[in-house]
Structure formats: structure tokens, C-alpha cells
Design a protein around this motif. Structure first.
Motif, short mmCIF file in Angstrom:
data_model
loop_
_atom_site.label_atom_id
_atom_site.label_comp_id
_atom_site.label_asym_id
_atom_site.label_seq_id
_atom_site.Cartn_x
_atom_site.Cartn_y
_atom_site.Cartn_z
N ASP A 5 0.83 -1.21 0.00
CA ASP A 5 0.00 0.00 0.00
C ASP A 5 0.86 1.26 0.00
OD1 ASP A 5 -2.37 -1.46 0.01
OD2 ASP A 5 -2.52 -1.45 2.20
N VAL A 6 1.92 1.27 0.78
CA VAL A 6 2.81 2.43 0.84
C VAL A 6 3.49 2.65 -0.50
CG1 VAL A 6 4.92 3.35 1.89
CG2 VAL A 6 3.19 2.23 3.33
N ILE A 7 3.94 1.59 -1.12
CA ILE A 7 4.59 1.70 -2.44
C ILE A 7 3.59 2.23 -3.48
CG2 ILE A 7 5.57 0.35 -4.34
CD1 ILE A 7 6.86 -1.43 -2.14
N GLN A 8 2.37 1.73 -3.45
CA GLN A 8 1.36 2.20 -4.40
C GLN A 8 1.05 3.68 -4.18
OE1 GLN A 8 -1.75 -0.69 -3.72
NE2 GLN A 8 -1.11 -1.91 -5.49
N MET A 9 0.95 4.11 -2.92
CA MET A 9 0.69 5.51 -2.62
C MET A 9 1.82 6.40 -3.12
SD MET A 9 -1.00 5.26 1.19
CE MET A 9 -0.56 6.93 1.56
N ARG A 10 3.06 5.95 -2.95
CA ARG A 10 4.20 6.74 -3.42
C ARG A 10 4.22 6.81 -4.94
NH1 ARG A 10 8.90 4.77 0.77
NH2 ARG A 10 8.11 5.95 2.53
N PHE A 11 3.85 5.72 -5.60
CA PHE A 11 3.80 5.70 -7.06
C PHE A 11 2.76 6.69 -7.57
CE2 PHE A 11 2.07 4.00 -11.05
CZ PHE A 11 3.21 4.02 -11.82
N VAL A 12 1.58 6.68 -6.96
CA VAL A 12 0.52 7.62 -7.36
C VAL A 12 0.96 9.06 -7.09
CG1 VAL A 12 -1.81 8.40 -6.81
CG2 VAL A 12 -1.36 5.97 -7.12
N ALA A 14 4.00 10.24 -7.07
CA ALA A 14 5.01 10.61 -8.07
C ALA A 14 4.36 10.94 -9.41
CB ALA A 14 6.03 9.49 -8.23
N ARG A 15 3.37 10.15 -9.81
CA ARG A 15 2.66 10.43 -11.07
C ARG A 15 1.96 11.78 -10.98
NH1 ARG A 15 2.20 6.42 -14.79
NH2 ARG A 15 0.36 7.39 -15.67
N ASP A 45 3.86 13.59 -24.42
CA ASP A 45 3.18 13.64 -23.13
C ASP A 45 4.29 14.04 -22.16
OD1 ASP A 45 2.35 13.03 -20.52
OD2 ASP A 45 1.13 11.33 -21.19
N ALA A 46 4.31 15.31 -21.77
CA ALA A 46 5.42 15.85 -20.98
C ALA A 46 5.55 15.15 -19.63
CB ALA A 46 5.26 17.35 -20.80
N ALA A 47 4.44 14.81 -18.99
CA ALA A 47 4.53 14.12 -17.70
C ALA A 47 5.21 12.77 -17.87
CB ALA A 47 3.15 13.96 -17.08
N ASP A 48 4.88 12.07 -18.94
CA ASP A 48 5.52 10.78 -19.22
C ASP A 48 7.01 10.97 -19.52
OD1 ASP A 48 5.33 7.87 -19.81
OD2 ASP A 48 5.94 8.55 -21.80
N ALA A 49 7.35 12.01 -20.26
CA ALA A 49 8.76 12.27 -20.57
C ALA A 49 9.54 12.63 -19.32
CB ALA A 49 8.88 13.39 -21.61
N LEU A 50 8.93 13.37 -18.40
CA LEU A 50 9.60 13.68 -17.14
C LEU A 50 9.84 12.42 -16.32
CD1 LEU A 50 7.70 16.91 -16.02
CD2 LEU A 50 10.11 16.75 -16.71
N ARG A 51 8.90 11.50 -16.37
CA ARG A 51 9.02 10.24 -15.62
C ARG A 51 10.03 9.30 -16.24
NH1 ARG A 51 3.46 10.83 -14.85
NH2 ARG A 51 2.98 9.83 -16.81
N ASN A 52 10.03 9.21 -17.57
CA ASN A 52 10.74 8.11 -18.23
C ASN A 52 11.92 8.51 -19.10
OD1 ASN A 52 8.95 6.05 -17.23
ND2 ASN A 52 7.41 7.00 -18.54
#
Length: 82
Positions: A5-12, A14-15, A45-52
Motif C-alpha cells: 500500500d505504501v509503495i502504491q501511494m508513493r507511485f501515485v 510521483a505520477r 506527453d510531458a509528464a511521461d517524458a519527465l518520468r521516463n
């Protein structure tokens, strides 16, 4: 709350952070990049480019600044060069 749950919350979170950044920067929000070497443009998709990872062209990282924005930013001391 378990570890998953903590990992999922951090992933969300970050997105959401990347989306928030894009929403705050007009150049990112328009989703267009330019190659400063050849002038090639691409939509992203700038958000995707920032992530990846940011796109490259002609061996260089593409810019969010349009040719007009870069020209307006040039100072007389650079003799028109970036």
C-alpha cells in the motif's frame, strides 16, 4: 497499512507530481519539443517524458522552448547564437 500500500501511494504521488509540474509550466503543457540543430518538432506527453526520459534528436536533448522563444531570449552579446 502494508508495504505494498505504501509503495502504491508513493507511485501515485510521483505520477501526480509530474502532472502538477506540467500543469504549472506552459511550455511543458503545450507538449511540443524542438530540435535545436535541425528544427524537427515532435509532440509528447510531458509528464511521461519527465518520468521516463526526455526525447533526443540529432544526438541532443530536445527543448521545450520554441524557436521564437529562443530568439527572444538571445542577448546582443551572443551575436544571435544560443
Amino acid at each position: 497499512m502494508d508495504t505494498i500500500d505504501v509503495i502504491q501511494m508513493r507511485f501515485v504521488a510521483a505520477r501526480d507530481l509530474h502532472k502538477t509540474i506540467v500543469d504549472e509550466v506552459p511550455q511543458l503543457k503545450r507538449g511540443i519539443l524542438w530540435c535545436t540543430k535541425c528544427g524537427h518538432t515532435t509532440s509528447i506527453d510531458a509528464a511521461d517524458a519527465l518520468r521516463n526520459g526526455w526525447p533526443r534528436h540529432c544526438g541532443y536533448t530536445m527543448t521545450i522552448d520554441s524557436p521564437e522563444e529562443r530568439a527572444a531570449r538571445r542577448s546582443p552579446a551572443t551575436n544571435g547564437k544560443e
